[in-house]
Design a protein around this motif. Structure first.
Motif, PDB file in Angstrom:
ATOM      1  N   LYS A  97      -7.718  -1.362 -11.724  1.00 31.31           N
ATOM      2  CA  LYS A  97      -6.857  -0.545 -11.942  1.00 31.31           C
ATOM      3  C   LYS A  97      -5.453  -1.352 -11.876  1.00 31.31           C
ATOM      4  O   LYS A  97      -5.332  -2.412 -11.349  1.00 31.31           O
ATOM      5  CB  LYS A  97      -6.382   0.542 -10.608  1.00 31.31           C
ATOM      6  CG  LYS A  97      -7.628   1.316 -10.247  1.00 31.31           C
ATOM      7  CD  LYS A  97      -8.116   2.259 -11.326  1.00 31.31           C
ATOM      8  CE  LYS A  97      -9.317   3.120 -10.865  1.00 31.31           C
ATOM      9  NZ  LYS A  97     -10.075   3.523 -11.855  1.00 31.31           N
ATOM     10  N   LEU A  98      -4.554  -0.934 -13.004  1.00 35.85           N
ATOM     11  CA  LEU A  98      -3.432  -1.618 -13.177  1.00 35.85           C
ATOM     12  C   LEU A  98      -2.089  -0.616 -12.398  1.00 35.85           C
ATOM     13  O   LEU A  98      -1.903   0.416 -12.534  1.00 35.85           O
ATOM     14  CB  LEU A  98      -2.824  -1.662 -14.599  1.00 35.85           C
ATOM     15  CG  LEU A  98      -1.666  -2.505 -15.085  1.00 35.85           C
ATOM     16  CD1 LEU A  98      -2.085  -3.844 -14.828  1.00 35.85           C
ATOM     17  CD2 LEU A  98      -1.491  -2.306 -16.346  1.00 35.85           C
ATOM     18  N   TYR A  99      -1.415  -1.326 -12.078  1.00 35.46           N
ATOM     19  CA  TYR A  99      -0.332  -0.827 -10.946  1.00 35.46           C
ATOM     20  C   TYR A  99       0.812  -1.438 -11.303  1.00 35.46           C
ATOM     21  O   TYR A  99       1.032  -2.710 -11.751  1.00 35.46           O
ATOM     22  CB  TYR A  99      -0.484  -1.068  -9.376  1.00 35.46           C
ATOM     23  CG  TYR A  99      -1.508  -0.096  -8.832  1.00 35.46           C
ATOM     24  CD1 TYR A  99      -1.029   0.913  -8.153  1.00 35.46           C
ATOM     25  CD2 TYR A  99      -2.712  -0.367  -8.727  1.00 35.46           C
ATOM     26  CE1 TYR A  99      -1.891   1.820  -7.540  1.00 35.46           C
ATOM     27  CE2 TYR A  99      -3.757   0.089  -8.062  1.00 35.46           C
ATOM     28  CZ  TYR A  99      -3.180   1.505  -7.466  1.00 35.46           C
ATOM     29  OH  TYR A  99      -4.281   2.168  -6.959  1.00 35.46           O
ATOM     30  N   LEU A 100       2.342  -0.837 -11.414  1.00 31.10           N
ATOM     31  CA  LEU A 100       3.308  -1.509 -11.264  1.00 31.10           C
ATOM     32  C   LEU A 100       4.224  -1.397  -9.971  1.00 31.10           C
ATOM     33  O   LEU A 100       4.015  -0.233  -9.165  1.00 31.10           O
ATOM     34  CB  LEU A 100       4.156  -0.656 -12.219  1.00 31.10           C
ATOM     35  CG  LEU A 100       3.986  -0.664 -13.780  1.00 31.10           C
ATOM     36  CD1 LEU A 100       4.754   0.153 -14.533  1.00 31.10           C
ATOM     37  CD2 LEU A 100       4.071  -2.047 -14.269  1.00 31.10           C
ATOM     38  N   SER A 101       4.843  -2.493  -9.647  1.00 32.20           N
ATOM     39  CA  SER A 101       5.426  -2.494  -8.317  1.00 32.20           C
ATOM     40  C   SER A 101       6.855  -3.023  -8.321  1.00 32.20           C
ATOM     41  O   SER A 101       7.141  -3.713  -9.041  1.00 32.20           O
ATOM     42  CB  SER A 101       4.403  -3.559  -7.411  1.00 32.20           C
ATOM     43  OG  SER A 101       5.304  -3.796  -6.275  1.00 32.20           O
ATOM     44  N   PRO A 102       7.698  -2.467  -7.561  1.00 34.08           N
ATOM     45  CA  PRO A 102       9.096  -2.994  -7.427  1.00 34.08           C
ATOM     46  C   PRO A 102       9.279  -4.372  -6.525  1.00 34.08           C
ATOM     47  O   PRO A 102      10.187  -4.873  -6.549  1.00 34.08           O
ATOM     48  CB  PRO A 102       9.770  -1.957  -6.562  1.00 34.08           C
ATOM     49  CG  PRO A 102       8.713  -0.976  -5.733  1.00 34.08           C
ATOM     50  CD  PRO A 102       7.443  -1.267  -6.528  1.00 34.08           C
TER      51      PRO A 102
ATOM     52  N   VAL B 139      -0.667   2.804 -13.221  1.00 34.47           N
ATOM     53  CA  VAL B 139      -0.641   3.089 -14.720  1.00 34.47           C
ATOM     54  C   VAL B 139      -1.852   3.598 -15.280  1.00 34.47           C
ATOM     55  O   VAL B 139      -1.931   4.435 -16.023  1.00 34.47           O
ATOM     56  CB  VAL B 139      -0.189   1.683 -15.345  1.00 34.47           C
ATOM     57  CG1 VAL B 139      -0.139   1.887 -16.735  1.00 34.47           C
ATOM     58  CG2 VAL B 139       1.090   1.265 -14.888  1.00 34.47           C
ATOM     59  N   GLY B 140      -3.057   2.842 -14.863  1.00 37.87           N
ATOM     60  CA  GLY B 140      -4.317   3.409 -15.349  1.00 37.87           C
ATOM     61  C   GLY B 140      -5.487   2.240 -15.250  1.00 37.87           C
ATOM     62  O   GLY B 140      -5.201   1.438 -14.437  1.00 37.87           O
ATOM     63  N   ASP B 141      -6.513   2.555 -15.868  1.00 36.38           N
ATOM     64  CA  ASP B 141      -7.704   1.713 -15.668  1.00 36.38           C
ATOM     65  C   ASP B 141      -7.773   0.532 -16.666  1.00 36.38           C
ATOM     66  O   ASP B 141      -7.077   0.564 -17.859  1.00 36.38           O
ATOM     67  CB  ASP B 141      -9.068   2.660 -16.020  1.00 36.38           C
ATOM     68  CG  ASP B 141      -9.192   3.648 -15.105  1.00 36.38           C
ATOM     69  OD1 ASP B 141      -8.768   3.737 -14.091  1.00 36.38           O
ATOM     70  OD2 ASP B 141      -9.698   4.624 -15.544  1.00 36.38           O
TER      71      ASP B 141
END
Length: 79
Positions: A12-17, A36-38
């Motif tokens: 899985k793709l994540y966005l992080s601060p 964000v998604g797979d």
């Protein structure tokens, strides 16, 4: 977002601060992240950012394996 990875299951793709480098850091900061998604391919993968996610609120992209709870990789895309 675009990138290249070694193959694996259930990425899985994540966005992080916040930039993270370990599983413990990922788990600690996960509530502030946006999934964000797979990641379905591994050579030049592209994951579209869904409407409603403002990438300006994040600095880092993270790949996480949901099935095994494993931190795969992270990259800061802005400071």
């Amino acid at each position: 977002m675009q990138g290249r990875l070694a193959p694996g299951p259930d990425y899985k793709l994540y966005l992080s601060p916040t930039f993270v480098e370990t599983e413990a850091e990922f788990v600690r900061h996960k509530p502030a992240m946006q999934r964000v998604g797979d990641v379905k391919t591994f050579d030049g993968f592209v994951v579209p950012v869904p409407d409603g996610i403002d990438i300006r609120h994040h600095t880092t992209v993270i790949v996480w394996c949901e099935t095994f709870g494993q931190f795969i990789s992270a990259a800061r895309y802005r400071s």
